[in-house]
Design a protein around this motif. Structure first.
Motif, PDB file in Angstrom:
ATOM      1  N   HIS A 191       0.846  -1.188   0.000  1.00 32.66           N
ATOM      2  CA  HIS A 191       0.000   0.000   0.000  1.00 32.66           C
ATOM      3  C   HIS A 191       0.886   1.244   0.000  1.00 32.66           C
ATOM      4  CE1 HIS A 191      -3.930  -1.980   1.639  1.00 32.66           C
ATOM      5  NE2 HIS A 191      -3.429  -2.591   0.588  1.00 32.66           N
ATOM      6  N   VAL A 192       0.665   2.121  -0.956  1.00 29.73           N
ATOM      7  CA  VAL A 192       1.384   3.395  -1.043  1.00 29.73           C
ATOM      8  C   VAL A 192       0.343   4.505  -1.002  1.00 29.73           C
ATOM      9  CG1 VAL A 192       2.892   4.860  -2.417  1.00 29.73           C
ATOM     10  CG2 VAL A 192       3.243   2.380  -2.406  1.00 29.73           C
ATOM     11  N   THR A 201      -3.560  11.910  12.703  1.00 26.54           N
ATOM     12  CA  THR A 201      -4.290  10.942  13.529  1.00 26.54           C
ATOM     13  C   THR A 201      -5.373  10.246  12.720  1.00 26.54           C
ATOM     14  OG1 THR A 201      -3.870  12.261  15.519  1.00 26.54           O
ATOM     15  CG2 THR A 201      -5.640  10.650  15.631  1.00 26.54           C
ATOM     16  N   GLU A 202      -6.084  11.026  11.912  1.00 28.05           N
ATOM     17  CA  GLU A 202      -7.117  10.449  11.043  1.00 28.05           C
ATOM     18  C   GLU A 202      -6.505   9.503  10.015  1.00 28.05           C
ATOM     19  OE1 GLU A 202     -10.951   9.908   9.270  1.00 28.05           O
ATOM     20  OE2 GLU A 202     -10.306  10.674  11.212  1.00 28.05           O
ATOM     21  N   LEU A 203      -5.368   9.880   9.452  1.00 24.22           N
ATOM     22  CA  LEU A 203      -4.707   9.024   8.470  1.00 24.22           C
ATOM     23  C   LEU A 203      -4.251   7.715   9.110  1.00 24.22           C
ATOM     24  CD1 LEU A 203      -3.525   8.554   5.666  1.00 24.22           C
ATOM     25  CD2 LEU A 203      -1.492   9.827   6.373  1.00 24.22           C
ATOM     26  N   ASN A 204      -3.742   7.775  10.319  1.00 27.68           N
ATOM     27  CA  ASN A 204      -3.314   6.569  11.028  1.00 27.68           C
ATOM     28  C   ASN A 204      -4.496   5.639  11.289  1.00 27.68           C
ATOM     29  OD1 ASN A 204      -1.376   4.933  12.212  1.00 27.68           O
ATOM     30  ND2 ASN A 204      -1.629   5.852  14.229  1.00 27.68           N
ATOM     31  N   ALA A 205      -5.652   6.216  11.586  1.00 26.27           N
ATOM     32  CA  ALA A 205      -6.837   5.405  11.844  1.00 26.27           C
ATOM     33  C   ALA A 205      -7.386   4.765  10.576  1.00 26.27           C
ATOM     34  CB  ALA A 205      -7.914   6.264  12.500  1.00 26.27           C
ATOM     35  N   ARG A 206      -7.188   5.421   9.435  1.00 26.19           N
ATOM     36  CA  ARG A 206      -7.732   4.910   8.171  1.00 26.19           C
ATOM     37  C   ARG A 206      -6.824   3.878   7.499  1.00 26.19           C
ATOM     38  NH1 ARG A 206     -11.633   7.773   5.132  1.00 26.19           N
ATOM     39  NH2 ARG A 206     -12.608   9.500   6.243  1.00 26.19           N
ATOM     40  N   THR A 207      -5.613   3.718   7.974  1.00 27.15           N
ATOM     41  CA  THR A 207      -4.669   2.795   7.332  1.00 27.15           C
ATOM     42  C   THR A 207      -4.181   1.769   8.351  1.00 27.15           C
ATOM     43  OG1 THR A 207      -2.908   4.402   7.780  1.00 27.15           O
ATOM     44  CG2 THR A 207      -3.895   4.431   5.590  1.00 27.15           C
ATOM     45  N   PRO A 208      -4.987   0.748   8.620  1.00 30.62           N
ATOM     46  CA  PRO A 208      -4.566  -0.262   9.610  1.00 30.62           C
ATOM     47  C   PRO A 208      -3.402  -1.130   9.128  1.00 30.62           C
ATOM     48  CG  PRO A 208      -6.627  -0.899   8.548  1.00 30.62           C
ATOM     49  CD  PRO A 208      -6.325   0.486   8.091  1.00 30.62           C
ATOM     50  N   LYS A 209      -3.293  -1.323   7.811  1.00 32.45           N
ATOM     51  CA  LYS A 209      -2.202  -2.141   7.286  1.00 32.45           C
ATOM     52  C   LYS A 209      -0.946  -1.293   7.118  1.00 32.45           C
ATOM     53  CE  LYS A 209      -0.808  -5.017   3.375  1.00 32.45           C
ATOM     54  NZ  LYS A 209      -1.162  -5.584   2.059  1.00 32.45           N
ATOM     55  N   ARG A 210       0.210  -1.913   7.389  1.00 33.32           N
ATOM     56  CA  ARG A 210       1.475  -1.204   7.218  1.00 33.32           C
ATOM     57  C   ARG A 210       1.607  -0.733   5.777  1.00 33.32           C
ATOM     58  NH1 ARG A 210       6.630  -0.433   9.223  1.00 33.32           N
ATOM     59  NH2 ARG A 210       8.351  -0.684   7.739  1.00 33.32           N
ATOM     60  N   SER A 211       1.891   0.549   5.605  1.00 34.94           N
ATOM     61  CA  SER A 211       1.918   1.166   4.278  1.00 34.94           C
ATOM     62  C   SER A 211       3.127   2.076   4.157  1.00 34.94           C
ATOM     63  CB  SER A 211       0.643   1.979   4.036  1.00 34.94           C
ATOM     64  OG  SER A 211      -0.526   1.213   4.270  1.00 34.94           O
ATOM     65  N   LEU A 212       3.426   2.401   2.916  1.00 33.27           N
ATOM     66  CA  LEU A 212       4.394   3.453   2.628  1.00 33.27           C
ATOM     67  C   LEU A 212       3.608   4.739   2.443  1.00 33.27           C
ATOM     68  CD1 LEU A 212       7.171   4.602   1.866  1.00 33.27           C
ATOM     69  CD2 LEU A 212       6.741   3.852  -0.492  1.00 33.27           C
ATOM     70  N   ILE A 213       3.807   5.692   3.349  1.00 28.46           N
ATOM     71  CA  ILE A 213       3.081   6.965   3.305  1.00 28.46           C
ATOM     72  C   ILE A 213       4.060   8.064   2.916  1.00 28.46           C
ATOM     73  CG2 ILE A 213       1.725   8.633   4.617  1.00 28.46           C
ATOM     74  CD1 ILE A 213       0.766   6.376   6.379  1.00 28.46           C
ATOM     75  N   ILE A 214       3.736   8.769   1.842  1.00 31.35           N
ATOM     76  CA  ILE A 214       4.576   9.868   1.350  1.00 31.35           C
ATOM     77  C   ILE A 214       3.882  11.168   1.727  1.00 31.35           C
ATOM     78  CG2 ILE A 214       5.702  10.867  -0.660  1.00 31.35           C
ATOM     79  CD1 ILE A 214       5.390   8.151  -2.034  1.00 31.35           C
ATOM     80  N   ILE A 215       4.492  11.933   2.625  1.00 26.30           N
ATOM     81  CA  ILE A 215       3.888  13.153   3.155  1.00 26.30           C
ATOM     82  C   ILE A 215       4.544  14.370   2.499  1.00 26.30           C
ATOM     83  CG2 ILE A 215       3.453  14.534   5.218  1.00 26.30           C
ATOM     84  CD1 ILE A 215       3.541  11.991   6.844  1.00 26.30           C
ATOM     85  N   PHE A 216       3.733  15.172   1.822  1.00 27.06           N
ATOM     86  CA  PHE A 216       4.184  16.431   1.238  1.00 27.06           C
ATOM     87  C   PHE A 216       3.683  17.560   2.133  1.00 27.06           C
ATOM     88  CE2 PHE A 216       3.899  13.455  -2.222  1.00 27.06           C
ATOM     89  CZ  PHE A 216       4.970  13.742  -3.045  1.00 27.06           C
TER      90      PHE A 216
END
Length: 413
Positions: A209-210, A297-312
């Motif tokens: 998941h990206v 916090t909302e993003l952490n709650a919506r992504t229960p599976k370990r993912s690669l998160i790219i934050i701009f």
């Protein structure tokens, strides 16, 4: 004036110059005024943000020496007054450079014409309705060129494909064990059933998941390199999303400012990229402050599976970045993060240039302080295991895709 001073009969003839002037003006008007018969505009339907296109105007029944000026909409930029080139049958043409500086649908309302009469007594300034529209969309030039596809395919499915097999974590197939293979790959249960040694062949895991997370707060509206930071971020995000879809991963997107705005769960293939492009084309420019605590916090709650998160995102100093770092630390406990920051080229130029006066010295000190504070924030994020991509707008896309490919090759997700 001379007739009035002279007095006598000359005073009675004082009206004569005005009458002659009026007559000349009437003759000049009759000889010079031409109402343009038609206006044709050739413009591209779409322009990538940050790029320049050509607008072509053609006017029938144009007078000689025709000049014009456009009413430029907010999202497009061009020059000032330009000249028409006369052609056959009283037709004049002009070509104008048009740079896209804001995403959206922009409409040209009016074109102002100007020409001087033959006796140069009059100047005509009529206004024509243009009515042309141009849509400015996120830049996907790298995607269309095939450069990203070639890079990702050659890196993940070329020479490295042979190395990935046997070194990954996802089951590929069973094969007979032969001398030279790692003993750890032997599947002892299946070997016992077959009464011959069988080895498990693994490969690099795919379908990760990206998630592309875009901060759309007021700090991202700051212009660097002629475009707002959010547009540079959108360009890099689309290029990376395309690389991830080519790499076999699932791509989702998330945007936030004062509160979470949109979230799309990771999806496979080009469908996810098309959805992401459509969404970024409609992403508004806002002037609200970013609430990192609520958003992450909302993003952490919506992504229960370990993912690669790219934050701009962006920050001003260490104080404003404190909450950002704290929430990224929570997010980094479950996910793998890439933090993308856009470096201002003008700031680097200011630091490298010797000041000429006291004001220049003060600006140099402030610039050095800003750079040092950003470095401190990046060091804190690096200790949390966050990958930092801090680059100029022209280099951020390449740096980000390289970081993604390195993470894929090392199977860090």
């Amino acid at each position: 004036m001379i007739a009035v001073v002279a007095g006598g009969g000359a005073r009675d003839l004082g009206w004569l110059p005005w009458a002659v002037l009026g007559l000349l003006a009437a003759v000049d008007l009759a000889l010079s005024f031409r109402r343009p018969k038609s206006l044709d505009v050739e413009s591209p339907a779409e322009i990538f943000v940050g790029e320049t296109a050509k607008l072509r105007f053609r006017i029938s029944g144009a007078p000689p020496g025709l000049q014009a000026k456009l009413d430029w909409p907010e999202g497009l930029a061009g020059g000032g007054e330009f000249a028409f080139q006369a052609g056959a049958d009283s037709t004049a043409t002009a070509q104008v450079a048009c740079k896209a500086v804001r995403r959206g649908l922009w409409r040209f309302e009016h074109l102002w014409l100007r020409w001087t009469s033959r006796l140069r007594l009059l100047e005509f300034v009529p206004r024509l309705t243009v009515g042309a529209e141009i849509r400015v969309v996120p830049n996907i030039r790298l995607v269309q060129s095939g450069q990203i596809t070639t890079t990702v395919m050659s890196t993940l499915y070329g020479v490295k494909e042979n190395r990935a097999i046997g070194e990954g974590s996802e089951f590929q197939q069973l094969r007979d064990f032969v001398p030279g293979m790692d003993i750890k790959t032997i599947d002892w249960k299946r070997s016992a059933r077959r009464r011959s040694l069988v080895a498990k062949e693994l490969r690099a895991e795919r379908n990760h998941h990206v998630i592309v997370a875009l901060d759309n707060g007021y700090l991202m509206r700051e212009e660097i390199g002629g475009l707002p930071k959010i547009d540079h971020a959108v360009t890099a995000a689309l290029a990376t999303a395309w690389a991830a879809s080519i790499g076999g991963d699932l791509v989702g997107h998330y945007s936030y400012d004062v509160k979470p705005r949109t979230f799309s769960a990771p999806a496979p293939g080009r469908t996810a990229f098309a959805r992401l492009r459509s969404w970024t084309a409609e992403l508004d420019y806002v002037s609200r402050e970013t609430n990192h605590t609520l958003a992450l916090t909302e993003l952490n709650a919506r992504t229960p599976k370990r993912s690669l998160i790219i934050i701009f995102t962006d920050f001003v100093d260490t104080t404003s970045a404190e909450l950002l770092v704290e929430n990224i630390a929570i997010l980094a406990k479950r996910h793998l993060l890439i933090f993308v920051a856009l470096r201002d080229p003008d700031l680097g130029t200011l630091v490298e240039t010797a000041p000429d006066d006291l004001d220049g010295a003060a600006a140099l000190v402030a610039a050095n302080q800003a750079i040092n504070e950003r470095r401190l924030v990046f060091e804190r994020l690096g200790r949390l295991g966050v990958t930092i991509v801090d680059a100029k707008p022209s280099a951020v896309t390449a740096r980000l895709i390289s970081a993604y490919l390195e993470i894929k090759a090392r199977e860090l997700i």
